[in-house]
Design a protein around this motif. Structure first.
Motif, PDB file in Angstrom:
ATOM      1  N   LEU A  40     -14.542   7.319  -1.809  1.00  0.00           N
ATOM      2  CA  LEU A  40     -15.298   6.955  -0.610  1.00  0.00           C
ATOM      3  C   LEU A  40     -16.046   8.113   0.060  1.00  0.00           C
ATOM      4  CD1 LEU A  40     -13.092   4.216   1.088  1.00  0.00           C
ATOM      5  CD2 LEU A  40     -15.254   3.924  -0.131  1.00  0.00           C
TER       6      LEU A  40
ATOM      7  N   LEU B 255     -11.072   7.484   5.310  1.00  0.00           N
ATOM      8  CA  LEU B 255     -10.001   6.546   5.641  1.00  0.00           C
ATOM      9  C   LEU B 255      -8.837   7.263   6.306  1.00  0.00           C
ATOM     10  CD1 LEU B 255      -9.756   4.649   2.226  1.00  0.00           C
ATOM     11  CD2 LEU B 255     -10.647   3.684   4.344  1.00  0.00           C
TER      12      LEU B 255
ATOM     13  N   ALA C 216      -1.882   3.770  -1.939  1.00  0.00           N
ATOM     14  CA  ALA C 216      -3.310   3.447  -2.007  1.00  0.00           C
ATOM     15  C   ALA C 216      -3.657   2.530  -0.840  1.00  0.00           C
ATOM     16  CB  ALA C 216      -3.654   2.771  -3.325  1.00  0.00           C
ATOM     17  N   TYR C 217      -4.819   2.735  -0.274  1.00  0.00           N
ATOM     18  CA  TYR C 217      -5.247   1.946   0.874  1.00  0.00           C
ATOM     19  C   TYR C 217      -5.546   0.491   0.495  1.00  0.00           C
ATOM     20  CZ  TYR C 217      -5.719   6.053   3.857  1.00  0.00           C
ATOM     21  OH  TYR C 217      -5.462   7.162   4.615  1.00  0.00           O
TER      22      TYR C 217
ATOM     23  N   PRO D 170      -8.201  -0.480  -5.166  1.00  0.00           N
ATOM     24  CA  PRO D 170      -7.492   0.321  -4.166  1.00  0.00           C
ATOM     25  C   PRO D 170      -7.244   1.764  -4.598  1.00  0.00           C
ATOM     26  CG  PRO D 170      -6.532  -1.857  -4.264  1.00  0.00           C
ATOM     27  CD  PRO D 170      -7.554  -1.785  -5.374  1.00  0.00           C
TER      28      PRO D 170
ATOM     29  N   SER E 203       0.827  -1.214   0.000  1.00  0.00           N
ATOM     30  CA  SER E 203       0.000   0.000   0.000  1.00  0.00           C
ATOM     31  C   SER E 203       0.854   1.254   0.000  1.00  0.00           C
ATOM     32  CB  SER E 203      -0.941   0.004   1.208  1.00  0.00           C
ATOM     33  OG  SER E 203      -1.896  -1.023   1.087  1.00  0.00           O
TER      34      SER E 203
ATOM     35  N   TRP F  63     -11.521  -4.334   0.228  1.00  0.00           N
ATOM     36  CA  TRP F  63     -12.420  -3.780  -0.785  1.00  0.00           C
ATOM     37  C   TRP F  63     -13.549  -4.747  -1.112  1.00  0.00           C
ATOM     38  CZ3 TRP F  63     -12.096   1.155  -1.056  1.00  0.00           C
ATOM     39  CH2 TRP F  63     -10.890   1.782  -0.776  1.00  0.00           C
TER      40      TRP F  63
ATOM     41  N   TYR G 274      -9.801   4.796  -3.878  1.00  0.00           N
ATOM     42  CA  TYR G 274     -10.145   5.195  -2.503  1.00  0.00           C
ATOM     43  C   TYR G 274     -10.644   6.638  -2.393  1.00  0.00           C
ATOM     44  CZ  TYR G 274      -5.581   7.489  -2.049  1.00  0.00           C
ATOM     45  OH  TYR G 274      -4.507   8.314  -2.208  1.00  0.00           O
TER      46      TYR G 274
END
Length: 195
Positions: free
Chosen positions: A80, A87, A49-50, A74, A44, A59, A77
């Protein structure tokens, strides 16, 4: 209430942390839920990216429990906040598995300040370790689901990790309960805007 349209581009979230964070925060005022990870994995961090490890169930789980209308990638994100979700991580400047993080990696006060600033209705730790470091409670004394603690007025939840290292212990139930609570709060908020 209509299904969120992921083609819609909401106002830009506050992708805070710039170069000092390995993966930027995705926070905005008015979020219903902020999901709080422990620290980015090496994958990550490299991809910025988460939950970017293909073996991570994050996910897929968000979609399966109904928090997203489709399974996001990812790199998606930043979408969201348009769904009412943010996040962040407890350890923003380090990456790797929990056990390998140095003692100074943890930023529970920084997390508490973000919750006070952005005022989400719910925060959910995506592992017991992140919750433990923030709440000051041993992981063995934490149960999954809603906690008796609040942070900055937000309900606190602890969820089973979606990490590949935790697959043997993963349970979908707490994630489903969180999704149900999320939708209750969103519906209540949506209904109050109609009156």
């Amino acid at each position: 209430m209509t299904e969120p349209d992921l083609a819609y581009t909401p106002p830009a979230p506050d992708l805070t942390g710039g170069g000092e964070y390995l993966v930027p925060d995705v926070l905005a005022p008015g979020l219903t839920l902020v999901l709080v990870g422990t620290a980015p994995s090496k994958i990550s961090a490299a991809r910025r990216a988460y939950y970017a490890n293909p073996q991570n169930k994050f996910w897929r789980t968000l979609h399966e429990v109904g928090l997203t209308p489709r399974q996001l990638e990812p790199g998606e994100y930043p979408l969201l906040p348009g769904l009412g979700i943010g996040l962040t991580d407890v350890a923003k400047r380090h990456s790797g598995v929990d056990a390998a993080l140095p003692d100074d990696a943890w930023g529970p006060e920084e997390l508490r300040e973000k919750v006070r600033q952005f005022r989400p209705r719910l925060i959910a730790f995506t592992s017991k370790r992140g919750a433990s470091e923030t709440l000051g409670i041993g992981t063995g004394k934490l149960s999954y689901g809603q906690q008796t603690h609040e942070i900055g007025g937000a309900e606190v939840w602890v969820l089973p990790s979606t990490s590949p290292l935790g697959h043997n212990y993963f349970q979908l139930g707490p994630w489903q309960a969180l999704a149900q609570r999320f939708h209750e709060l969103r519906q209540r908020s949506y209904g109050s805007h109609l009156g």
